[in-house]
Design an enzyme around this catalytic site. Structure first.
Site, mmCIF file in Angstrom:
data_model
loop_
_atom_site.group_PDB
_atom_site.id
_atom_site.type_symbol
_atom_site.label_atom_id
_atom_site.label_comp_id
_atom_site.label_asym_id
_atom_site.label_seq_id
_atom_site.Cartn_x
_atom_site.Cartn_y
_atom_site.Cartn_z
ATOM 1 C CB SER A 65 -0.958 -0.060 1.195
ATOM 2 O OG SER A 65 -1.999 0.876 1.048
ATOM 3 C CG ASP A 101 -7.400 -3.276 -1.967
ATOM 4 O OD1 ASP A 101 -7.961 -2.358 -1.335
ATOM 5 O OD2 ASP A 101 -6.167 -3.467 -1.948
ATOM 6 C CG HIS A 140 -5.582 -2.721 1.285
ATOM 7 N ND1 HIS A 140 -5.001 -2.486 0.045
ATOM 8 C CD2 HIS A 140 -4.965 -1.851 2.138
ATOM 9 C CE1 HIS A 140 -4.088 -1.525 0.155
ATOM 10 N NE2 HIS A 140 -4.043 -1.130 1.413
#
Lengths: 276, 276
Positions: free
Chosen positions: B146, B222, B255
């Site tokens: 991320s 996600d 995620h």
């Protein structure tokens, strides 16, 4: 059953659920990991019992579990370690009350109203699993960590036909002889030690060994080794009773999930081999 | 360097340390996993950069990391995601301030006094690693998740000779075009967008592709995919620039570290193969 969350993991599905338990009189939360092989039919079921303070998330997040069971095609159920919530008795200490159910049926107030984790795990939760997941309930194993290792050993020895395989990470093996067990059993079961023996793995194996081959890993740098765990006592009891046991003393490892995750593959392979 | 904790894991050693950083002007904490192969000499170094709110522990506890790097003989360094502490500016939001350093050198008050995570990671921390661990600093790779994927991509593209391999899980690839990046870059760098481009992977790869083959995994379930991550933008920029890229769109994955852990083995193998 109320869905809480769902995660894809190693091509399988980890799902978390709440349900109203008649045994504990509370809402209970558990997690189930279903491996991808379950698309082709029911798979064996492995019960993972956690240690003091833990819930379903510890092993699913930190245990290095899903990779191995997705490889072997085994489902894993992770119950909570006690009833919890506002109306449930608790204690300020981490080793009594909520998070510290010790996989027994409490007979003493105030615990007896809600604390019956052995009956919950052996009686009520299996029905929910059988009804809602692609589980082959004729092939079940059980394992756990610390207090959950105590739960796995005692439930296996009392129900060898149900839990045909058993292993443990750093289990409490002789609760009648160590501070954690003496404190919890006094509170939950009262001072009559005769009532304690049904929840002591060393006592149980002497009464009736199982035909399984039990695997135990114990870290030799575990802070709780000498005072609370004492695997030598179980090794001696197994030898006396003719119980097949592999006790591996792992140099340098502590009591944490860094230890558990390191040897998780071996435990999953141990169960998968015997459960077919 | 002040030792914080040490754990044995997969026959290697995970250790956590504090040190006074001249770059950030704070105490910084980092973790290093040293694989067992380091007993026979220096091993390659892989840098793992974490996402928003995270520190060293997320990947070491939940990332399924140690098993793979212990197999391949690679060291992993996990820095924090920002300076932290009482004297360090912060914001109530999770995506600005402490835990949200964005791997850049802030030029705007109040952030500019402490926030310079790119200089910390490329300049100061490597010296500490080289001096204190069995690291072969001629063989380094970088990866992250991320915001940490953003860090890995940008630091690789700016320092391809240092970080010879690169991969990412669900990275921010175009911070100039998404809310997380616009908010952070406005605060840390000011409103002049010309100063932002040096921290935007899409902009950087267009300026100068690397000779590495970049691996990216992106979960298609996600929550941040459409608004914050937009991997298509990086795919297009790489195609335009001649940058070798494998972007894998993983159906059903979110995620979380359940996603990261699932594909960790592939990322470690990707780095280990290229680092030798």
């Amino acid at each position: 059953m109320t869905p809480v969350s769902t995660f894809k993991s190693f091509d399988g599905t980890l799902s978390v659920h709440d349900h109203d338990s008649a045994v504990t009189g509370t809402v209970m939360r558990f997690a189930v990991f279903v491996p991808p092989q379950a698309e082709n039919g029911p798979v064996p079921v492995l019960w993972y019992l956690s240690g003091l303070t833990c819930n379903w998330s510890n092993v699913m997040e930190k245990g290095n579990l899903q990779q191995a069971v997705a490889r072997h095609g085994v489902m894993v159920v992770a119950p909570d370690t006690s009833p919890r919530g506002e109306g449930v008795p608790d204690d300020d200490a981490y080793d009594l009350g909520q998070g510290a159910g010790f996989y027994l049926t409490a007979t003493q107030a105030p615990w007896s109203q809600h604390f019956a984790m052995d009956r919950y795990i052996t009686g009520e939760l299996p029905d929910i699993i059988a009804a809602n997941f692609p589980a082959d309930m004729s092939r079940q194993g059980i394992f756990g960590h610390s207090m959950g290792g105590h739960g796995a050993l005692t439930l296996h020895l009392k129900h060898p036909g149900t839990y045909q395989t058993c292993s443990a990470f750093a289990p409490i093996v002789a609760p009648m002889q160590v501070p954690w067990g003496e404190k919890a059993f006094s509170a939950y079961l009262g001072e009559d030690r005769a009532a304690w023996a049904q929840y002591d793995a060393c006592e149980l194996v002497r009464q009736q060994a199982s035909s399984a081959h039990i695997l135990i890993d114990q870290g030799m740098a575990d802070n709780f080794l000498e005072d609370q765990l004492k695997p030598d006592l179980f090794e001696a009891a197994c030898a006396e009773a003719g119980q097949k046991l592999t006790l591996r003393r792992q140099a340098g490892y502590d009591h944490s999930y860094y230890f558990i995750s390191t040897f998780m593959d071996d435990h999953i392979a141990h169960h998968a081999k015997a459960l077919g």
